[in-house]
Design a protein around this motif. Structure first.
Motif, PDB file in Angstrom:
ATOM      1  N   VAL A 133     -79.590 -14.338  29.553  1.00 57.28           N
ATOM      2  CA  VAL A 133     -78.777 -13.499  30.436  1.00 57.28           C
ATOM      3  C   VAL A 133     -79.084 -12.055  30.051  1.00 57.28           C
ATOM      4  CG1 VAL A 133     -76.452 -12.905  31.183  1.00 57.28           C
ATOM      5  CG2 VAL A 133     -76.998 -15.261  30.577  1.00 57.28           C
ATOM      6  N   GLU A 134     -79.567 -11.298  31.016  1.00 63.02           N
ATOM      7  CA  GLU A 134     -80.087  -9.969  30.728  1.00 63.02           C
ATOM      8  C   GLU A 134     -79.408  -8.941  31.616  1.00 63.02           C
ATOM      9  OE1 GLU A 134     -81.477  -8.323  28.741  1.00 63.02           O
ATOM     10  OE2 GLU A 134     -83.050  -9.382  27.661  1.00 63.02           O
ATOM     11  N   THR A 135     -79.544  -7.710  31.214  1.00 56.86           N
ATOM     12  CA  THR A 135     -79.097  -6.651  32.105  1.00 56.86           C
ATOM     13  C   THR A 135     -80.207  -6.336  33.093  1.00 56.86           C
ATOM     14  OG1 THR A 135     -79.948  -4.982  30.609  1.00 56.86           O
ATOM     15  CG2 THR A 135     -77.647  -5.638  30.317  1.00 56.86           C
ATOM     16  N   ASP A 136     -79.821  -5.803  34.205  1.00 54.93           N
ATOM     17  CA  ASP A 136     -80.794  -5.335  35.196  1.00 54.93           C
ATOM     18  C   ASP A 136     -81.726  -4.306  34.551  1.00 54.93           C
ATOM     19  OD1 ASP A 136     -81.120  -4.956  38.453  1.00 54.93           O
ATOM     20  OD2 ASP A 136     -81.533  -3.125  37.324  1.00 54.93           O
ATOM     21  N   ILE A 137     -81.161  -3.507  33.677  1.00 62.21           N
ATOM     22  CA  ILE A 137     -81.950  -2.456  33.018  1.00 62.21           C
ATOM     23  C   ILE A 137     -83.102  -3.065  32.223  1.00 62.21           C
ATOM     24  CG2 ILE A 137     -81.827  -0.684  31.219  1.00 62.21           C
ATOM     25  CD1 ILE A 137     -78.975  -0.082  32.179  1.00 62.21           C
ATOM     26  N   MET A 138     -82.784  -4.126  31.437  1.00 64.45           N
ATOM     27  CA  MET A 138     -83.826  -4.763  30.623  1.00 64.45           C
ATOM     28  C   MET A 138     -84.812  -5.529  31.490  1.00 64.45           C
ATOM     29  SD  MET A 138     -83.751  -4.586  27.285  1.00 64.45           S
ATOM     30  CE  MET A 138     -82.685  -3.751  26.127  1.00 64.45           C
ATOM     31  N   ASN A 139     -84.260  -6.290  32.423  1.00 70.68           N
ATOM     32  CA  ASN A 139     -85.105  -7.198  33.203  1.00 70.68           C
ATOM     33  C   ASN A 139     -86.041  -6.422  34.136  1.00 70.68           C
ATOM     34  OD1 ASN A 139     -85.295 -10.284  33.865  1.00 70.68           O
ATOM     35  ND2 ASN A 139     -85.346  -9.278  35.854  1.00 70.68           N
ATOM     36  N   ASN A 144     -90.330  -0.585  34.101  1.00 69.07           N
ATOM     37  CA  ASN A 144     -90.974   0.244  35.113  1.00 69.07           C
ATOM     38  C   ASN A 144     -90.772  -0.313  36.526  1.00 69.07           C
ATOM     39  OD1 ASN A 144     -92.408   2.553  35.758  1.00 69.07           O
ATOM     40  ND2 ASN A 144     -94.393   1.505  35.688  1.00 69.07           N
ATOM     41  N   ILE A 145     -89.642  -1.001  36.728  1.00 67.23           N
ATOM     42  CA  ILE A 145     -89.312  -1.492  38.072  1.00 67.23           C
ATOM     43  C   ILE A 145     -87.959  -0.907  38.447  1.00 67.23           C
ATOM     44  CG2 ILE A 145     -89.076  -3.521  39.554  1.00 67.23           C
ATOM     45  CD1 ILE A 145     -90.313  -5.151  37.182  1.00 67.23           C
ATOM     46  N   PRO A 146     -87.923   0.262  39.090  1.00 67.53           N
ATOM     47  CA  PRO A 146     -86.645   0.913  39.394  1.00 67.53           C
ATOM     48  C   PRO A 146     -85.860   0.132  40.442  1.00 67.53           C
ATOM     49  CG  PRO A 146     -88.530   2.299  40.032  1.00 67.53           C
ATOM     50  CD  PRO A 146     -89.079   0.996  39.584  1.00 67.53           C
ATOM     51  N   PRO A 147     -84.548   0.423  40.558  1.00 65.99           N
ATOM     52  CA  PRO A 147     -83.770  -0.203  41.637  1.00 65.99           C
ATOM     53  C   PRO A 147     -84.412   0.142  42.979  1.00 65.99           C
ATOM     54  CG  PRO A 147     -82.333   1.028  40.144  1.00 65.99           C
ATOM     55  CD  PRO A 147     -83.737   1.350  39.750  1.00 65.99           C
ATOM     56  N   TYR A 148     -84.347  -0.766  43.880  1.00 64.76           N
ATOM     57  CA  TYR A 148     -84.856  -0.579  45.252  1.00 64.76           C
ATOM     58  C   TYR A 148     -86.374  -0.465  45.337  1.00 64.76           C
ATOM     59  CZ  TYR A 148     -79.952   0.445  45.512  1.00 64.76           C
ATOM     60  OH  TYR A 148     -78.611   0.367  45.363  1.00 64.76           O
ATOM     61  N   HIS A 149     -87.055  -0.638  44.184  1.00 65.93           N
ATOM     62  CA  HIS A 149     -88.510  -0.626  44.261  1.00 65.93           C
ATOM     63  C   HIS A 149     -88.984  -1.928  44.914  1.00 65.93           C
ATOM     64  CE1 HIS A 149     -92.722  -0.564  43.084  1.00 65.93           C
ATOM     65  NE2 HIS A 149     -92.570   0.726  42.850  1.00 65.93           N
ATOM     66  N   ARG A 166     -75.417  -5.760  37.792  1.00 66.49           N
ATOM     67  CA  ARG A 166     -76.050  -5.218  36.584  1.00 66.49           C
ATOM     68  C   ARG A 166     -76.421  -6.292  35.587  1.00 66.49           C
ATOM     69  NH1 ARG A 166     -71.200  -1.544  35.317  1.00 66.49           N
ATOM     70  NH2 ARG A 166     -70.379  -3.537  35.990  1.00 66.49           N
ATOM     71  N   VAL A 167     -75.945  -7.533  35.808  1.00 65.16           N
ATOM     72  CA  VAL A 167     -76.234  -8.617  34.873  1.00 65.16           C
ATOM     73  C   VAL A 167     -76.927  -9.747  35.628  1.00 65.16           C
ATOM     74  CG1 VAL A 167     -75.262 -10.236  33.212  1.00 65.16           C
ATOM     75  CG2 VAL A 167     -74.226  -7.986  33.507  1.00 65.16           C
ATOM     76  N   VAL A 168     -78.050 -10.189  35.104  1.00 68.30           N
ATOM     77  CA  VAL A 168     -78.871 -11.171  35.822  1.00 68.30           C
ATOM     78  C   VAL A 168     -79.284 -12.294  34.867  1.00 68.30           C
ATOM     79  CG1 VAL A 168     -79.796  -9.331  37.296  1.00 68.30           C
ATOM     80  CG2 VAL A 168     -81.088 -10.043  35.277  1.00 68.30           C
ATOM     81  N   LEU A 169     -79.653 -13.440  35.441  1.00 69.78           N
ATOM     82  CA  LEU A 169     -80.402 -14.424  34.658  1.00 69.78           C
ATOM     83  C   LEU A 169     -81.839 -13.919  34.645  1.00 69.78           C
ATOM     84  CD1 LEU A 169     -79.032 -17.828  35.991  1.00 69.78           C
ATOM     85  CD2 LEU A 169     -78.234 -16.425  34.086  1.00 69.78           C
ATOM     86  N   ARG A 170     -82.429 -13.820  33.478  1.00 65.65           N
ATOM     87  CA  ARG A 170     -83.749 -13.172  33.438  1.00 65.65           C
ATOM     88  C   ARG A 170     -84.725 -13.889  34.370  1.00 65.65           C
ATOM     89  NH1 ARG A 170     -85.775 -14.753  27.347  1.00 65.65           N
ATOM     90  NH2 ARG A 170     -85.816 -16.996  27.637  1.00 65.65           N
ATOM     91  N   THR A 171     -85.486 -13.102  35.111  1.00 67.03           N
ATOM     92  CA  THR A 171     -86.433 -13.671  36.061  1.00 67.03           C
ATOM     93  C   THR A 171     -87.789 -13.893  35.416  1.00 67.03           C
ATOM     94  OG1 THR A 171     -87.067 -11.460  36.781  1.00 67.03           O
ATOM     95  CG2 THR A 171     -85.283 -12.544  37.996  1.00 67.03           C
TER      96      THR A 171
END
Ligand code: DAH
Length: 341
Positions: A133-139, A144-149, A166-171
């Protein structure tokens, strides 16, 4: 007094011939139940002349105890008789062989994972585990993958809660790159990061919502693309045997330059077949030189350090090695499949 003794002998005589639980229950209700004959004895006490009450009470108590003891003994006796009857009816053949316990085995994807640990371990890579379980920031963002990229379209994402983006299952296992760098700085790194990844996919023969990845990361003062090619070529040789590999340009936001590595198809040896979709080659992994932004996000100054990274899927590699055509088999728990490995 007389009626108490009579009651006792009548009850015991009846009890003698009872051998089933339904009858026993009727007997209990009739004699020792709340509205039974024994309690009726006690109710008579009040109507007796005072001087007779004590003796009568004693006698009634004795009857009560006798009947209750007899009842309990009968319960045990019936149980015992039922047991012996059952044993006689279903004789046990103690000479039959015992049941063979089912033997577990290592899941095919885990077998491949362990092979990877061994190969990379012998090349000096340590295993480093990071969270699922990761943050969007880490994942994404630190890779180098900004939001909305638009690159985010490559990773269909499970968010941990509808309300929390802001919290995701790591992809992918790539966020482990940031974590291992931050943990290891300022040391050089040679690590593989294995583990489960999750994607919001429509499952099909090719796509699953969960699968393993093995990330590789090397960071040092003088790491070049040749090191990446050499490491991965040796890995492929150890994993697939002597067979040609090829590299060509690809794109990932976290590596620059990026590459894909193929091995010569293990079924047709390059002639063309359904497994390689008539290309003669099987794609087995992606990799590249760690992007300067990612190095910096991990705490390593890209003017002083360089690194390579790669990512591969143990399930995919297992499928290629064994000609498995449906990735869903890995999570289907069908023993007919699993027992073949
Ligand atoms: N994270 C990528 C994926 O899940 C795989 C990958 C590609 C990892 C290239 C890397 C890399 O470290 O350099 O699709």
């Amino acid at each position: 007094m007389e009626s108490a003794h009579e009651l006792q002998s009548r009850a015991l005589a009846q009890l003698d011939s009872i051998w089933d639980n339904a009858k026993l229950e009727e007997w209990r209700v009739e004699f020792v139940g709340r509205k039974g004959a024994v309690n009726a004895l006690f109710e008579q006490i009040g109507a007796l002349p005072k001087q007779e009450r004590g003796a009568f009470g004693k006698a009634a108590n004795a009857v009560k105890n006798a009947l209750e003891n007899a009842f309990n003994a009968k319960v045990g006796a019936i149980k015992q008789r039922e047991l012996s009857e059952a044993l006689e009816a279903e004789p046990l053949d103690v000479t039959l062989p015992g049941r063979r316990p089912q033997r577990g085995r290592i899941h095919p994807a885990i077998q491949t994972l362990r092979e990877m640990y061994k190969i990379f371990g012998e090349m000096g890579f340590q295993v480093y585990r990071t969270r699922q379980v990761e943050t969007d920031i880490m994942n994404f963002q630190l890779l180098n993958i900004p939001p909305y990229h638009p690159a985010r379209d490559n990773w269909s994402t499970f968010y941990v809660a509808d309300t929390d983006e802001r919290v995701v299952l790591r992809t992918h296992t790539s966020p482990g790159q940031i974590r291992v760098m931050r943990a290891m700085y300022p040391n050089p790194i040679r690590a593989i990061l294995p583990g489960m990844c999750y994607r919001y996919e429509q499952t099909s023969a090719r796509y699953e919502i969960q699968f393993n990845q093995v990330e590789g990361l090397a960071v040092g003062h003088n790491i070049t693309f040749s090191d990446l090619k050499g490491t991965l070529t040796e890995f492929a040789r150890r994993m697939f045997g002597e067979r040609p590999v090829r590299f060509f340009a690809d794109h990932f936001p976290f590596t620059e330059p990026s590459a894909q590595m193929d091995v010569k198809c293990i079924i047709c040896e390059g002639a063309g077949c359904p497994l390689c979709k008539y290309t003669g080659w099987l794609e087995i992994l992606g990799g590249g030189m760690v992007h300067p932004i990612v190095l910096r996000n991990g705490g390593y100054d890209p003017d002083e350090w360089s690194g390579f990274a790669f990512g591969m899927g143990p399930e995919r590699i297992t499928m290629l090695k064994h000609g498995i055509t449906d990735v869903r088999l890995f999570w289907g728990n069908d023993l007919r499949f699993l027992e073949q490995f």
